[in-house]
Scaffold this active site. Structure first.
Site, PDB file in Angstrom:
ATOM      1  CB  CYS A 214      -0.972  -0.051   1.182  1.00  0.00           C
ATOM      2  SG  CYS A 214      -2.328   1.113   1.014  1.00  0.00           S
TER       3      CYS A 214
ATOM      4  CG  HIS B 290      -3.202  -3.637   3.531  1.00  0.00           C
ATOM      5  ND1 HIS B 290      -2.233  -2.957   4.228  1.00  0.00           N
ATOM      6  CD2 HIS B 290      -3.894  -2.703   2.847  1.00  0.00           C
ATOM      7  CE1 HIS B 290      -2.336  -1.657   3.982  1.00  0.00           C
ATOM      8  NE2 HIS B 290      -3.338  -1.471   3.142  1.00  0.00           N
TER       9      HIS B 290
ATOM     10  CD  GLU C 167      -0.599  -5.571   6.083  1.00  0.00           C
ATOM     11  OE1 GLU C 167      -0.379  -6.123   4.983  1.00  0.00           O
ATOM     12  OE2 GLU C 167      -0.901  -4.365   6.192  1.00  0.00           O
TER      13      GLU C 167
END
Lengths: 81, 232
Positions: free
Chosen positions: B86, B203, B205
């Site tokens: 990002c 993302h 994560e």
């Protein structure tokens, strides 16, 4: 002391979502004569020195390095000594 | 493997990345402060999401000149693994470590939602454990993810397998409505020619545990670990 202005505009061919939205807003307000609109950035700088050519060269460097992103943006500048 | 999560002022996904690498994947991970000029001892650096330096001027434009970035550039040039997520992707573009630039989303809205992305190549260290054409459900959260790149560069990137992820429909088809931000050719992630630097808007994560709605993001971390022969 010199005063400078830097105008940053999107390169031709790069879509400008913000400009399109502002254009639509103007049209919805009845400003039908607006054919196109692109949003850019305007910066005012105060520079030390009075050598116009040298200042322009430095400002060009600043513009290419940081102020504009040459992949998507063009810039032009004015320096008043 | 030793991971370093770079912390810029305004980063807000640094702890998430640290948590996934440390707790979920059991890797050795530390934080790398933006003011440091050395990144020695790390095998992979993660540039996390957030709003580094307030996203002033352009996303990533100021962060790209923070002291740590010279070391990150050298690290990447020497073949070190760098993942920009990002805002991290935006910083890598500004730094010239990845081609292209980011524009505002075409809808002018900040978009925070799960999207589907298609794995376009498995020849990168980041996707070697995925299947070509595999669809991953991973969230995005950005206002400037409208990836722009000139035609010549894009053709060159395609020839070298640098388009890694594209936004797609759940069935893997590319449809205009499955492109959330107007990105050129629905590009969601790209790598450099050597493949050691990856930038992606989604993302991983945030999709590394089933409890959070998806663990599809794990494939990115696991690919790298497998590529490097690390144990999980």
């Amino acid at each position: 002391m010199a005063e400078a202005r830097v105008y940053i505009t999107l390169k031709e061919g790069i879509l400008d979502p913000q400009g399109k939205t502002v254009l639509r807003a103007l049209k919805s307000l009845g400003y039908d004569e607006v054919e196109d609109l692109r949003v850019g950035k305007y910066m005012e700088l105060k520079l030390k020195g009075d050598d116009k050519a040298a200042l322009e060269s430095r400002l060009g460097e600043m513009s290419e390095k940081l102020l504009a992103n040459p992949i998507i943006e063009d810039y032009r500048m004015e320096v008043e000594v | 493997m030793r991971f370093g999560v770079v912390v810029f002022p305004g980063a807000n996904c640094d702890h998430d990345c640290h948590y996934v690498l440390d707790t979920v994947l059991g890797q050795d991970v530390g934080y790398v402060w933006h003011g440091t000029t050395s990144v020695s001892g790390y095998d992979c650096l993660v540039l996390p999401g957030g709003f580094a330096y307030g996203d002033y001027l352009r996303t990533g434009a100021i962060a790209r000149f923070s002291p740590v970035m010279k070391a990150v550039e050298k690290f990447a040039d020497d073949g070190g693994y760098v993942l920009g997520i990002c805002n991290g992707f935006q910083i890598l573009c500004e730094a010239g470590l990845l081609p292209g630039a980011m524009m505002r989303n075409t809808g002018l809205k900040f978009i925070c939602k799960f999207v589907d992305i298609r794995v376009e190549t498995t020849s990168t260290p980041w996707t070697s454990a995925a299947a070509k054409g595999e669809v991953l459900s991973i969230p995005i959260a950005h206002n400037e993810g409208n990836y722009q790149v000139d035609t010549m560069t894009l053709e060159d990137m395609k020839r070298h397998g640098q388009v890694v992820f594209r936004y797609c429909s759940p069935d893997g088809a590319l449809r205009s409505e499955s492109n959330p931000n107007g990105a050129t050719e629905a590009i969601a992630g790209v790598c450099n020619r050597e493949g050691n630097v990856l930038g992606m808007m989604p993302h991983p994560e945030r999709a590394s545990e089933a409890e959070l709605g998806s663990s599809d993001g794990l494939v990115v971390w696991r690919s790298l670990l497998a590529h490097c022969g690390a144990t999980v």
